[in-house]
Design a protein around this motif. Sequence first.
Motif, short mmCIF file in Angstrom:
data_model
loop_
_atom_site.label_atom_id
_atom_site.label_comp_id
_atom_site.label_asym_id
_atom_site.label_seq_id
_atom_site.Cartn_x
_atom_site.Cartn_y
_atom_site.Cartn_z
N SER A 58 0.78 -1.20 -0.07
CA SER A 58 0.11 -0.14 0.16
C SER A 58 0.74 1.16 0.01
O SER A 58 0.38 2.37 -0.57
CB SER A 58 -0.90 -0.11 1.18
N GLN A 59 1.95 1.16 0.71
CA GLN A 59 3.11 2.26 0.70
C GLN A 59 3.56 2.49 -0.60
O GLN A 59 3.79 3.83 -1.08
CB GLN A 59 3.85 2.14 1.80
N LEU A 62 0.92 4.06 -2.76
CA LEU A 62 0.88 5.61 -2.48
C LEU A 62 2.02 6.28 -2.94
O LEU A 62 1.84 7.49 -3.67
CB LEU A 62 0.93 5.81 -0.95
N LYS A 65 1.12 7.15 -6.68
CA LYS A 65 0.35 7.96 -6.39
C LYS A 65 1.03 9.32 -6.39
O LYS A 65 0.38 10.37 -6.73
CB LYS A 65 -0.88 7.77 -5.65
N GLU A 66 1.97 9.61 -5.69
CA GLU A 66 2.63 10.74 -5.13
C GLU A 66 3.02 11.45 -6.36
O GLU A 66 3.27 12.67 -6.50
CB GLU A 66 3.58 10.56 -4.08
N LEU A 73 -4.64 14.05 -4.04
CA LEU A 73 -4.42 13.22 -2.88
C LEU A 73 -5.11 13.91 -1.75
O LEU A 73 -5.24 15.06 -1.47
CB LEU A 73 -2.84 13.38 -2.14
N SER A 74 -5.76 13.02 -0.79
CA SER A 74 -6.57 13.11 0.28
C SER A 74 -5.48 13.80 1.66
O SER A 74 -4.17 13.35 1.44
CB SER A 74 -7.44 12.17 0.79
N ASP A 76 -5.29 12.62 4.40
CA ASP A 76 -4.92 11.43 5.22
C ASP A 76 -3.75 10.49 4.24
O ASP A 76 -2.74 10.14 4.92
CB ASP A 76 -5.89 10.20 5.43
N GLU A 77 -3.86 10.48 3.12
CA GLU A 77 -2.55 10.24 2.10
C GLU A 77 -1.21 11.09 2.33
O GLU A 77 -0.26 10.57 2.38
CB GLU A 77 -3.13 10.03 0.72
N LYS A 78 -1.77 12.44 2.50
CA LYS A 78 -0.45 13.14 2.56
C LYS A 78 0.26 13.11 3.83
O LYS A 78 1.23 12.80 3.92
CB LYS A 78 -1.00 14.59 2.64
N GLN A 80 0.10 10.07 5.52
CA GLN A 80 0.90 8.91 5.37
C GLN A 80 2.10 8.89 4.45
O GLN A 80 3.12 8.25 4.97
CB GLN A 80 -0.01 7.68 4.66
N LEU A 81 2.18 9.83 3.59
CA LEU A 81 3.49 10.10 2.81
C LEU A 81 4.49 10.83 3.72
O LEU A 81 5.61 10.35 3.63
CB LEU A 81 3.24 10.94 1.65
#
Length: 169
Positions: A58-59, A62, A65-66, A73-74, A76-78, A80-81
């Motif tokens: 998943s990372q 992500l 996707k970055e 990006l949402s 939460d995704e930011k 997580q990054l």
Amino acid sequence: MLATRALSLIGKRAISTSVCVRAHGSVVKSEDYALPIYVDRRDYPLPDVAHVKQLSASQKALKEKEKADWSSLSRDEKVQLYRIQFNESFAEMNRSTNEWKTVVGMAMFFIGFTALILIWEKRYVYGPIPHTFDRDWVAMQTKRMLDMKSNPIQGFSAKWDYDKNEWKK
């Protein structure tokens, strides 16, 4: 005699070699400090490597996707990054800790313990105060030194006015 010494040296060498061989079988690998490492420090804001070294599936997705537009990006995704790159934010690094309470408490403990030792020494170790510390004794000793005119140039008697019987001002 020479043969005995030679055999003893060979025996010591054999024992030390066998100990070394046994020891190398269970050597724990130490970390190589020449390689870049991750550290969370306020004075070193950009560490050499990312916090997470082995990315999960998943990372990895992500991270792919970055590479695209960040507006997609949402929040939460930011976050997580950010957590992949850094362990703590500046706010988390700057938050106060209660370590000062431990330090002050330990300092007070040692000051109190030292005070107890000093009280114990004063009571049980040291004898009574000598009579030479009494005010009357000191006054008599001072008068005797003045009568003897001890060290009249720069010392004790130089500060006494013999005509007025008082200390010079």
